[in-house]
Write a protein that holds these residues in place. Structure first.
Motif, PDB file in Angstrom:
ATOM      1  N   GLY A 227       0.783  -1.225   0.000  1.00  0.00           N
ATOM      2  CA  GLY A 227       0.000   0.000   0.000  1.00  0.00           C
ATOM      3  C   GLY A 227       0.814   1.273   0.000  1.00  0.00           C
ATOM      4  N   GLU A 228       2.121   1.169   0.131  1.00  0.00           N
ATOM      5  CA  GLU A 228       2.962   2.364   0.186  1.00  0.00           C
ATOM      6  C   GLU A 228       3.468   2.753  -1.196  1.00  0.00           C
ATOM      7  N   MET A 229       3.674   4.063  -1.366  1.00  0.00           N
ATOM      8  CA  MET A 229       4.225   4.552  -2.627  1.00  0.00           C
ATOM      9  C   MET A 229       5.745   4.567  -2.543  1.00  0.00           C
ATOM     10  N   ILE A 230       6.378   4.129  -3.620  1.00  0.00           N
ATOM     11  CA  ILE A 230       7.840   4.177  -3.689  1.00  0.00           C
ATOM     12  C   ILE A 230       8.241   5.636  -3.892  1.00  0.00           C
ATOM     13  N   PRO A 231       8.943   6.244  -2.910  1.00  0.00           N
ATOM     14  CA  PRO A 231       9.158   7.694  -2.953  1.00  0.00           C
ATOM     15  C   PRO A 231      10.293   8.148  -3.859  1.00  0.00           C
ATOM     16  N   ILE A 232      11.277   7.293  -4.094  1.00  0.00           N
ATOM     17  CA  ILE A 232      12.433   7.675  -4.906  1.00  0.00           C
ATOM     18  C   ILE A 232      12.860   6.495  -5.772  1.00  0.00           C
ATOM     19  N   ASP A 233      13.621   6.787  -6.822  1.00  0.00           N
ATOM     20  CA  ASP A 233      14.105   5.730  -7.708  1.00  0.00           C
ATOM     21  C   ASP A 233      15.174   4.903  -6.988  1.00  0.00           C
ATOM     22  N   GLY A 234      15.223   3.611  -7.303  1.00  0.00           N
ATOM     23  CA  GLY A 234      16.238   2.785  -6.657  1.00  0.00           C
ATOM     24  C   GLY A 234      16.354   1.407  -7.266  1.00  0.00           C
ATOM     25  N   ARG A 235      17.221   0.587  -6.637  1.00  0.00           N
ATOM     26  CA  ARG A 235      17.442  -0.789  -7.092  1.00  0.00           C
ATOM     27  C   ARG A 235      17.216  -1.720  -5.901  1.00  0.00           C
ATOM     28  N   VAL A 236      16.367  -2.736  -6.098  1.00  0.00           N
ATOM     29  CA  VAL A 236      15.989  -3.649  -5.013  1.00  0.00           C
ATOM     30  C   VAL A 236      17.208  -4.442  -4.546  1.00  0.00           C
ATOM     31  N   VAL A 237      17.407  -4.477  -3.208  1.00  0.00           N
ATOM     32  CA  VAL A 237      18.511  -5.254  -2.646  1.00  0.00           C
ATOM     33  C   VAL A 237      18.007  -6.398  -1.773  1.00  0.00           C
ATOM     34  N   ASP A 238      16.736  -6.337  -1.362  1.00  0.00           N
ATOM     35  CA  ASP A 238      16.208  -7.405  -0.514  1.00  0.00           C
ATOM     36  C   ASP A 238      14.687  -7.444  -0.637  1.00  0.00           C
ATOM     37  N   GLY A 239      14.127  -8.663  -0.648  1.00  0.00           N
ATOM     38  CA  GLY A 239      12.681  -8.820  -0.697  1.00  0.00           C
ATOM     39  C   GLY A 239      12.132  -8.857  -2.117  1.00  0.00           C
ATOM     40  N   GLU A 240      10.838  -9.174  -2.211  1.00  0.00           N
ATOM     41  CA  GLU A 240      10.133  -9.202  -3.493  1.00  0.00           C
ATOM     42  C   GLU A 240       8.774  -8.549  -3.315  1.00  0.00           C
ATOM     43  N   PRO A 254       0.353  -5.352 -12.465  1.00  0.00           N
ATOM     44  CA  PRO A 254       1.445  -5.237 -11.495  1.00  0.00           C
ATOM     45  C   PRO A 254       2.725  -5.904 -12.006  1.00  0.00           C
ATOM     46  N   VAL A 255       3.849  -5.292 -11.684  1.00  0.00           N
ATOM     47  CA  VAL A 255       5.154  -5.805 -12.103  1.00  0.00           C
ATOM     48  C   VAL A 255       5.829  -6.455 -10.907  1.00  0.00           C
ATOM     49  N   HIS A 256       6.339  -7.663 -11.099  1.00  0.00           N
ATOM     50  CA  HIS A 256       7.031  -8.363 -10.011  1.00  0.00           C
ATOM     51  C   HIS A 256       8.490  -7.920  -9.986  1.00  0.00           C
ATOM     52  N   VAL A 257       8.943  -7.447  -8.826  1.00  0.00           N
ATOM     53  CA  VAL A 257      10.334  -7.024  -8.692  1.00  0.00           C
ATOM     54  C   VAL A 257      11.030  -7.866  -7.636  1.00  0.00           C
ATOM     55  N   LYS A 258      12.324  -8.066  -7.844  1.00  0.00           N
ATOM     56  CA  LYS A 258      13.159  -8.872  -6.952  1.00  0.00           C
ATOM     57  C   LYS A 258      14.531  -8.213  -6.866  1.00  0.00           C
ATOM     58  N   ASP A 271       1.629  -5.750  -3.177  1.00  0.00           N
ATOM     59  CA  ASP A 271       1.811  -6.933  -2.342  1.00  0.00           C
ATOM     60  C   ASP A 271       3.308  -7.151  -2.146  1.00  0.00           C
ATOM     61  N   GLY A 272       3.702  -7.553  -0.933  1.00  0.00           N
ATOM     62  CA  GLY A 272       5.110  -7.818  -0.670  1.00  0.00           C
ATOM     63  C   GLY A 272       5.794  -6.670   0.051  1.00  0.00           C
ATOM     64  N   ARG A 273       7.065  -6.864   0.283  1.00  0.00           N
ATOM     65  CA  ARG A 273       7.864  -5.859   1.000  1.00  0.00           C
ATOM     66  C   ARG A 273       9.274  -5.887   0.432  1.00  0.00           C
ATOM     67  N   ILE A 274       9.819  -4.700   0.167  1.00  0.00           N
ATOM     68  CA  ILE A 274      11.157  -4.632  -0.419  1.00  0.00           C
ATOM     69  C   ILE A 274      12.015  -3.601   0.305  1.00  0.00           C
ATOM     70  N   ILE A 275      13.309  -3.818   0.207  1.00  0.00           N
ATOM     71  CA  ILE A 275      14.297  -2.819   0.603  1.00  0.00           C
ATOM     72  C   ILE A 275      15.091  -2.488  -0.657  1.00  0.00           C
ATOM     73  N   PHE A 276      15.150  -1.214  -0.989  1.00  0.00           N
ATOM     74  CA  PHE A 276      15.893  -0.846  -2.191  1.00  0.00           C
ATOM     75  C   PHE A 276      16.882   0.273  -1.889  1.00  0.00           C
ATOM     76  N   GLU A 277      17.938   0.281  -2.667  1.00  0.00           N
ATOM     77  CA  GLU A 277      18.993   1.286  -2.510  1.00  0.00           C
ATOM     78  C   GLU A 277      18.694   2.470  -3.412  1.00  0.00           C
ATOM     79  N   ALA A 278      18.628   3.666  -2.836  1.00  0.00           N
ATOM     80  CA  ALA A 278      18.284   4.864  -3.599  1.00  0.00           C
ATOM     81  C   ALA A 278      19.357   5.170  -4.641  1.00  0.00           C
ATOM     82  N   THR A 279      18.923   5.376  -5.879  1.00  0.00           N
ATOM     83  CA  THR A 279      19.850   5.726  -6.967  1.00  0.00           C
ATOM     84  C   THR A 279      19.674   7.168  -7.435  1.00  0.00           C
TER      85      THR A 279
END
Length: 706
Positions: A227-240, A254-258, A271-279
């Motif tokens: 339900g959260e909006m991705i606030p900045i561009d980045g690259r996923v480092v953990d989670g899907e 919906p696009v599946h990211v890993k 759906d899901g939870r991710i940690i991404f590194e801000a680029t």
């Protein structure tokens, strides 16, 4: 870099927990751009709406009631960028419904009251209209305000007080509905500028902490859940997660990211939870860039809009001369007043920007970013499209498919030699070679004295021997190395549409690599659709050999010309020559070396993965890695132009009919005013509604923003 002005004197007139009314004399500045100012204020996190009243030198701001938001608003207003003062502060405020009701009741009263009372009411109602007309004349401008003032004055002269009051009431009513249409069209664009978050969660030292959005930095590990909006561009480092990118790319699925995948600011996690590194952070994020382009689009007019405005202004003297001339000939004030209530100006001036802004909003939701009205205008006029092959018609993901050794090296040794020389080169060919070597598990040798020759190849020293990797022109003509030993293999690769990469060591040819860049699956269908949409000529530019380029063109029947073996500077030269021949040209590219051609073309078009310089140089950016967006943009542009033309023809036809009927005395002033205002509102409403409809039948559909 944005330049700011000296802080402006500002006062808070009234304040509630979530509402402020601010006053400042600068809000009446003739160069102020009210739409742009409102757009800037509405991008402040927590601001819900902004309404500016230039005549009252005030603005009303509704916000979330937070102290931080209030401070941000006051700080922004007191330190505005100079860009805010590059417009024309000629926007009229929206008449209030209460004001309209009072005018309506007073007009009705004039019909029943004695002449003495009716005269006073009509004079009070008419005074502002007559004053506006006199101000225009004083400034030596013959605009629609003069027509309105003359029509009302003639009715007062005839002592037809009801007609004078009715004309004023109808003018206000028409202005109200016209303004509503314009506000809705502008609001559609502004809705894309709204920020969705002011705080973000990051992971630091094993803990999740919340920080203000503006404090985010490149490299921060940002945490986002359902339900959260991705606030900045980045690259996923953990989670899907499954993310919805419809507000940015128009894609509803919906696009599946890993881990390893990129995520775009403005997307929403379903759906899901991710940690991404801000680029990218701040002004460099996708949403921030889109906001900047859309803010600009609120200000700048296209050539078509400017011509419409000029024509509308030229038609005012025609109506005025007809009304005054009719009075001079017939001495009939009623006929003259009826003629003067009909003008072409309002509908011609307003229908165009309404259609353009709604079209730009539709394009954004279809995954196409248009940098202003001129981009839309140019895209509709284009008759020739020039494609830089790599990364546009093809995926831009080269793969090594064939290895030919001209000496004693085996395939792995030859590939490893080429990859070692190319490993520090940021180029698609180099990436393909290094990737192929890594896929085979090959170790790369250390290099020294590496030299990159743009559009030719690489020179490096490996084990004290000079290794050259690049085109045949570079190896044979520039370096004088005989390449004839690979002619048979090279010819076979080229017939299959593959690119060639020659490898030489210590003055001898070691071999040739064959690389293939897969054609985009939608390319053929899109080119056919563009032909059907009026594109007369399609041209491909490439640095490949003629055989390779012709093999590609053979698989695309709608390609008219192919230019091969080009250097980067050749592209801009070809674009310039085509323009000299009279072509209205669109250029599609995505590389740094495409920037000159993107700028020199009538309209430059770039894909989302293009280089930053290419994106800055282009006027149209496709937000999805799909050429269907190009066809989408063309169809939207054509439909918008068609809407504007239809609105223009309708305005001229209807108003000319009303003028004729009024001149013959078959329309009284009130009837003429009613017909004129109803037709104006109807045409403007049509321009907006037609552009809001779903316009494509080839599989691209507008999406509802979450």
């Amino acid at each position: 870099m944005t330049t700011t002005c000296t802080p402006f004197p500002l006062s808070i007139v009234s304040e509630l927990p979530n509402r402020m009314r601010l006053r400042g004399r600068f809000l009446r500045d003739p160069d102020l751009d009210p739409d742009y100012l409102e757009a800037i204020l509405e991008t402040i996190p927590g601001v819900e709406s902004v309404r500016l009243n230039g005549r009252a030198s005030s603005t009303i701001i509704k916000y979330d009631g937070r102290t931080e938001t209030r401070a941000a608003v006051l700080g922004c207003v007191q330190d505005l960028p100079l860009e805010v003062f590059k417009g024309k502060n000629d926007r009229k405020s929206l008449p209030s419904p209460l004001n309209l009701s009072v005018k309506g009741m007073l007009t009705l009263a004039c019909f029943f009251l004695p002449a003495l009372f009716a005269a006073h009411i009509a004079l009070v109602l008419s005074a502002p209209v007559i004053l506006d007309g006199l101000i225009c004349l004083w400034n030596k401008k013959l605009k629609v305000e003069v027509l309105d003032a003359a029509a009302v004055s003639f009715s007062l002269w005839r002592r037809d007080y009801f007609t004078a009051a009715a004309i004023v009431a109808l003018l206000s009513l028409g202005e109200y509905f016209e303004k509503i249409s314009e506000i809705k069209a502008t609001g559609l664009l502004k809705s894309l500028l709204k920020p969705q978050t002011d705080k973000i969660w990051i992971e630091k030292d094993g803990q999740e902490i919340q920080i203000p959005f503006e404090e985010a930095g490149i490299g921060d590990r940002v945490v986002c859940g359902p339900g959260e909006m991705i606030p900045i561009d980045g690259r996923v480092v953990d989670g899907e997660a499954a993310i919805n990118q419809s507000s940015i790319t128009g894609e509803s699925v919906p696009v599946h990211v890993k881990p390893g995948d990129e995520v775009i600011s403005g997307s929403v996690i379903e759906d899901g939870r991710i940690i991404f590194e801000a680029t990218h952070v701040g002004a460099e994020t996708s949403v921030a860039r889109i906001s900047k382009f859309l803010e600009d689009s609120l200000r700048y007019e296209s050539d078509s809009q400017k011509k419409s405005d000029e024509l509308a202004d030229k038609l005012v003297p025609v109506t005025f001369s007809l009304g005054v001339g009719l009075f001079a000939l017939t001495r009939n004030l009623q006929k003259a007043a009826a003629v003067l209530t009909v003008d072409y100006s309002c509908v011609i001036k307003l229908s165009s920007p309404v259609a353009v802004r709604v079209a730009m909003h539709t394009a954004a939701f279809q995954g196409v970013l248009l940098k202003g009205a001129q981009a839309l205008d140019s895209l509709a006029r284009v008759d020739t499209l020039v494609f830089d092959k790599t990364g546009t018609l093809t995926r831009g993901e080269l793969q090594v498919t064939d290895i030919f050794s001209a000496q004693d090296l085996d395939d792995d040794q030859l590939l490893g030699l080429a990859a070692s020389a190319e490993k520090h080169y940021a180029h698609p060919v180099a990436a393909a070679v290094v990737g192929a070597a890594r896929d085979r598990g090959l170790g790369l040798s250390p290099t020294s004295q590496v030299d990159f020759i743009v559009a030719h190849g690489v020179s490096a020293y490996i084990d004290d021997l000079n290794v050259l990797v690049g085109s045949r022109h570079f190896i044979e003509e520039d370096e004088g190395i005989d390449c004839s030993g690979a002619d048979q293999a090279a010819l076979a690769f080229q017939k299959e549409g593959k690119s060639l990469l020659y490898i030489a060591r210590d003055g001898n040819l070691e071999g040739v690599l064959g690389l293939r860049d897969e054609l985009r699956p939608e390319a053929s269908t899109v080119l056919a659709g563009l032909k059907a949409a009026g594109i007369k000529k399609t041209i491909i530019l490439t640095g490949d050999t003629e055989r390779t380029a012709n093999a590609l063109a053979a698989s695309l029947p709608d390609v008219d010309e192919v230019y091969a073996e080009l250097r980067p500077e050749d592209k801009a030269d070809i674009v310039a020559r085509l323009k000299e021949e009279g072509c209205i040209l669109g250029f599609i590219g995505d590389g740094v070396n495409d920037a000159p051609a993107l700028v020199s073309a009538d309209v430059g078009i770039c894909l989302p993965t293009g280089a930053d310089l290419a994106k800055e140089s282009a006027q149209v950016i496709l937000l999805k890695e799909d050429l269907n967006g190009l066809l989408t943009a063309r169809l939207i542009a054509l439909r918008c132009q068609e809407t504007i033309k239809q609105a223009f023809v309708s305005a001229v036809s209807l108003n000319s009919s009303f003028l004729l009927l009024a001149s013959l005395g078959w329309l009284r002033p009130v009837a003429a005013a009613i017909l004129h205002n109803v037709s104006t509102v109807g045409i403007i409403g049509y321009a907006g509604m037609r552009e809001s409809q779903q316009i494509l039948n080839h599989g691209q559909h507008g999406k509802t923003r979450k």
